[in-house]
Design an enzyme around this catalytic site. Structure first.
Site, PDB file in Angstrom:
ATOM      1  N   GLY A  15       0.559  -1.312   0.004  1.00  0.00           N
ATOM      2  CA  GLY A  15      -0.001   0.089   0.117  1.00  0.00           C
ATOM      3  C   GLY A  15       1.017   1.116   0.039  1.00  0.00           C
ATOM      4  N   GLY A  17      -0.321   4.451   0.229  1.00  0.00           N
ATOM      5  CA  GLY A  17      -1.228   5.546   0.676  1.00  0.00           C
ATOM      6  C   GLY A  17      -0.360   6.317   1.712  1.00  0.00           C
ATOM      7  N   VAL A  83      -1.819  -7.437  -4.065  1.00  0.00           N
ATOM      8  CA  VAL A  83      -1.431  -8.493  -3.107  1.00  0.00           C
ATOM      9  C   VAL A  83      -2.637  -9.316  -2.870  1.00  0.00           C
ATOM     10  CG1 VAL A  83      -0.321  -9.151  -0.889  1.00  0.00           C
ATOM     11  CG2 VAL A  83       0.506  -7.565  -2.108  1.00  0.00           C
ATOM     12  N   GLU A 174     -18.072  18.499   1.964  1.00  0.00           N
ATOM     13  CA  GLU A 174     -17.096  19.251   1.000  1.00  0.00           C
ATOM     14  C   GLU A 174     -17.953  19.056  -0.404  1.00  0.00           C
ATOM     15  OE1 GLU A 174     -13.155  19.090   3.637  1.00  0.00           O
ATOM     16  OE2 GLU A 174     -13.591  17.829   2.072  1.00  0.00           O
TER      17      GLU A 174
HETATM   18  C1  FAD Z   1     -13.018  11.203   0.044  1.00  0.00           C
HETATM   19  C2  FAD Z   1     -12.296  11.090   1.126  1.00  0.00           C
HETATM   20  C3  FAD Z   1     -11.685  12.153   1.715  1.00  0.00           C
HETATM   21  C4  FAD Z   1     -10.941  12.223   2.827  1.00  0.00           C
HETATM   22  N1  FAD Z   1     -10.649  13.420   3.230  1.00  0.00           N
HETATM   23  C5  FAD Z   1      -9.771  13.466   4.376  1.00  0.00           C
HETATM   24  C6  FAD Z   1      -9.575  14.628   5.005  1.00  0.00           C
HETATM   25  O1  FAD Z   1      -9.821  15.843   4.571  1.00  0.00           O
HETATM   26  N2  FAD Z   1      -8.541  14.454   5.933  1.00  0.00           N
HETATM   27  C7  FAD Z   1      -7.945  13.543   6.367  1.00  0.00           C
HETATM   28  O2  FAD Z   1      -7.098  13.761   7.157  1.00  0.00           O
HETATM   29  N3  FAD Z   1      -8.311  12.372   6.064  1.00  0.00           N
HETATM   30  C8  FAD Z   1      -9.151  12.366   4.922  1.00  0.00           C
HETATM   31  N4  FAD Z   1      -9.508  11.113   4.399  1.00  0.00           N
HETATM   32  C9  FAD Z   1      -9.083   9.809   4.998  1.00  0.00           C
HETATM   33  C10 FAD Z   1      -7.656   9.459   4.434  1.00  0.00           C
HETATM   34  O3  FAD Z   1      -7.426   9.824   3.201  1.00  0.00           O
HETATM   35  C11 FAD Z   1      -7.378   8.217   4.906  1.00  0.00           C
HETATM   36  O4  FAD Z   1      -7.200   8.106   6.456  1.00  0.00           O
HETATM   37  C12 FAD Z   1      -5.789   7.951   4.509  1.00  0.00           C
HETATM   38  O5  FAD Z   1      -5.810   7.648   3.211  1.00  0.00           O
HETATM   39  C13 FAD Z   1      -5.272   6.578   5.103  1.00  0.00           C
HETATM   40  O6  FAD Z   1      -4.037   6.143   4.630  1.00  0.00           O
HETATM   41  P1  FAD Z   1      -3.847   4.656   4.474  1.00  0.00           P
HETATM   42  O7  FAD Z   1      -2.418   4.757   4.037  1.00  0.00           O
HETATM   43  O8  FAD Z   1      -3.918   3.901   5.840  1.00  0.00           O
HETATM   44  O9  FAD Z   1      -4.668   4.249   3.243  1.00  0.00           O
HETATM   45  P2  FAD Z   1      -4.765   4.719   1.682  1.00  0.00           P
HETATM   46  O10 FAD Z   1      -4.525   6.076   1.690  1.00  0.00           O
HETATM   47  O11 FAD Z   1      -6.159   4.539   1.331  1.00  0.00           O
HETATM   48  O12 FAD Z   1      -3.631   3.584   0.897  1.00  0.00           O
HETATM   49  C14 FAD Z   1      -4.074   2.507   0.804  1.00  0.00           C
HETATM   50  C15 FAD Z   1      -3.212   1.821  -0.471  1.00  0.00           C
HETATM   51  O13 FAD Z   1      -3.115   0.551  -0.422  1.00  0.00           O
HETATM   52  C16 FAD Z   1      -3.346   0.103  -2.069  1.00  0.00           C
HETATM   53  N5  FAD Z   1      -3.913  -1.290  -1.574  1.00  0.00           N
HETATM   54  C17 FAD Z   1      -5.236  -1.650  -1.131  1.00  0.00           C
HETATM   55  N6  FAD Z   1      -5.126  -2.913  -1.117  1.00  0.00           N
HETATM   56  C18 FAD Z   1      -4.029  -3.565  -1.857  1.00  0.00           C
HETATM   57  C19 FAD Z   1      -3.764  -4.678  -2.354  1.00  0.00           C
HETATM   58  N7  FAD Z   1      -4.472  -5.911  -2.039  1.00  0.00           N
HETATM   59  N8  FAD Z   1      -2.485  -4.950  -2.848  1.00  0.00           N
HETATM   60  C20 FAD Z   1      -1.606  -3.699  -3.398  1.00  0.00           C
HETATM   61  N9  FAD Z   1      -2.331  -2.642  -2.779  1.00  0.00           N
HETATM   62  C21 FAD Z   1      -3.365  -2.575  -2.239  1.00  0.00           C
HETATM   63  C22 FAD Z   1      -4.372   1.157  -2.534  1.00  0.00           C
HETATM   64  O14 FAD Z   1      -4.253   1.084  -3.903  1.00  0.00           O
HETATM   65  C23 FAD Z   1      -3.764   2.520  -1.528  1.00  0.00           C
HETATM   66  O15 FAD Z   1      -2.797   3.063  -2.609  1.00  0.00           O
HETATM   67  C24 FAD Z   1     -10.303  11.032   3.233  1.00  0.00           C
HETATM   68  C25 FAD Z   1     -10.738   9.882   2.639  1.00  0.00           C
HETATM   69  C26 FAD Z   1     -11.547   9.991   1.764  1.00  0.00           C
HETATM   70  C27 FAD Z   1     -11.805   8.477   0.867  1.00  0.00           C
END
Ligand code: FAD
Length: 425
Positions: A15, A17, A83, A174
């Site tokens: 991931g 993210g 994955v 938003e």
């Molecule tokens: C529309 C929206 C608006 C938001 N607005 C805000 C905001 O204003 N402020 C704020 O703080 N937070 C906001 N959030 C929440 C914030 O985006 C998340 O909390 C944050 O992205 C979490 O980060 P992460 O790294 O845990 O997951 P993510 O950023 O979701 O990243 C997960 C990654 O894992 C990858 N992945 C998943 N499964 C697999 C797999 N099986 N194999 C390979 N890759 C995989 C995906 O492609 C992705 O790139 C918002 C979320 C959304 C959906």
């Protein structure tokens, strides 16, 4: 997967993210081999997805190539892959491009849209969790405008111009504000054959107030801002069914609408293979300890939205927002180096930097620990924080330019139907 064998320990991050890239950055050029895997080749800045949906920004200004993130990390490899399974015993993961072994595995797969088991909503609504989905919403809004401009059928025109957004959290608020700005500033100019008053934006929230995760002050202000923009806010309203035409709710409210945008919830995105008790059913998150180690494992970690770390201050886990993901990614990077060197690890402690949401031009709400404010200054703070948080200098410049241009011209320049959206019939 063409990853060279190395005498260094291999850390596999699933991931790219907020959690995954901050971990990768912390491990840059350290004495470990890092493999970052994502099913997309870019990082998505999800907080600004709604601006892509509402034609305010082009998608490439909120997405950033993952290979570019790691271009100066000599010890890091990127693989574009999904994955599919984890074999903890043999320390291997299975992907759609092959099998890879690991010494340390970090699951940072985030969340996916939660339809709470409702099949009709899943089949007909528009989610907004990924860039292609945001583009689908943009196309559908513009396609609806075009169709409404040529139809003689009054009922159909009304349904095409009724936009229903479900979920009064920051995303729903938003997006509702941004679509209202389309109605107020773009529709009268671009679609002179339509009457702006025929377009309605509904925001339906199941709880008793919008922005339930923020203060009452923020909720009241946001509701007032939305009403001022012409959004019809309905609280205590649950959508029961949507067949692509009619929205049925728990109340007498029924709406004819060709567009229902689902921003009502997310659920974890786990990968099969780990023993079941690591997963908490309700939110589908891996239960982790204060070092982000998944319950029952010492070399498998979960970070960000997919991790449930229960602490005294956060008995239900940390909020699923960017900051916990960023902070956990940074700390785990330092802890993994310590783990390999046999040094004691540091426990995670979340630094809450506050929360905020914007409703449109000059309108935002900000909750800090000791200070809550709303209006123009809050909007300015919101813009500055989001601009700084964007990944990549180019993206910051492009977004800044777009916002200035939009502010001066009351414009949303990306109103293009590049790839028409085909609704399920
Ligand atoms: C529309 C929206 C608006 C938001 N607005 C805000 C905001 O204003 N402020 C704020 O703080 N937070 C906001 N959030 C929440 C914030 O985006 C998340 O909390 C944050 O992205 C979490 O980060 P992460 O790294 O845990 O997951 P993510 O950023 O979701 O990243 C997960 C990654 O894992 C990858 N992945 C998943 N499964 C697999 C797999 N099986 N194999 C390979 N890759 C995989 C995906 O492609 C992705 O790139 C918002 C979320 C959304 C959906």
């Amino acid at each position: 997967m063409n990853i060279p064998q190395s005498s260094l320990s291999r850390v596999v991050i699933i991931g790219g993210g907020f959690a995954g890239i901050n971990l990768a950055k912390t491990l840059a050029n350290k004495k470990v081999q890092v493999v970052l895997i994502d099913k997309r080749n870019y990082h998505t800045f999800q907080p600004l997805l709604y601006q892509v949906s509402s034609a305010g920004l082009e998608p490439d200004s909120i997405a950033y190539p993952l290979r570019k993130v790691i271009k100066k990390h000599k010890n890091t490899f990127f693989r574009l892959a999904k994955v599919e399974n984890i074999d903890a015993k043999n320390q291997e993961i299975t992907t759609n491009i092959g099998i890879l072994s690991f010494d340390y595995l970090v699951i940072a797969t985030g969340t996916k849209t939660n339809y709470f088991g409702n099949k009709s909503i899943k089949a007909h609504s528009m989610p907004m969790k990924k860039v292609p989905q945001a583009l689908n919403i943009r196309s559908l809004i513009l396609q609806n405008f075009e169709e409404a401009a040529i139809t003689d059928d009054k009922e159909l025109r009304k349904a095409l111009l009724n936009f229903v957004i479900v979920g009064g959290g920051p995303t729903g608020v938003e997006l509702a504000g941004a679509i209202a700005e389309l109605k107020n500033h773009i529709l009268p100019r671009d679609y002179r054959d339509l009457i702006p008053a025929d377009m309605q934006i509904y925001l339906l929230e199941g709880g008793s107030r919008v922005l339930p995760s923020m203060s009452e002050h923020a909720s009241k202000k946001a509701a007032r801002f939305l009403t001022k923009l012409g959004v019809l806010v309905h609280c205590n309203t649950f959508v029961k069914e949507y067949d692509g035409k009619k929205v049925s709710t728990n109340l007498s409210l029924e709406l004819q609408s060709e567009t229902l945008i689902w921003a009502a919830g997310v659920t974890g995105n786990p990968i099969t293979g780990l023993h079941a008790e690591s997963l908490i059913d309700r939110a589908n998150r891996y239960k982790v300890n204060a070092f982000n180690q998944v319950e029952g494992y010492t070399n498998i970690f979960a970070l960000g939205d997919i991790a449930l770390m229960q602490t005294e201050d956060y008995p239900n886990g940390h909020p699923q927002v960017a900051q916990p993901a960023i902070q956990q990614g940074e700390l785990l990077g330092k802890n993994l180096v310590k783990l390999i060197e046999g040094k004691p690890l540091k426990k995670f402690k979340y630094k809450d930097k506050g929360s905020m949401a914007t409703v449109g031009r000059n309108k935002a709400v900000v909750d800090l620990k000791h200070y809550k404010f709303a209006g123009f200054f809050a909007w300015f703070v919101w813009m500055f924080i989001h601009l700084m948080a964007l990944v990549g200098f180019r993206n910051r410049v492009v977004v800044f330019f777009n916002w200035c241009y939009n502010y001066i011209n009351f414009d949303k320049a990306a109103r293009l139907i590049i790839r028409p959206f085909h609704k399920l019939k």
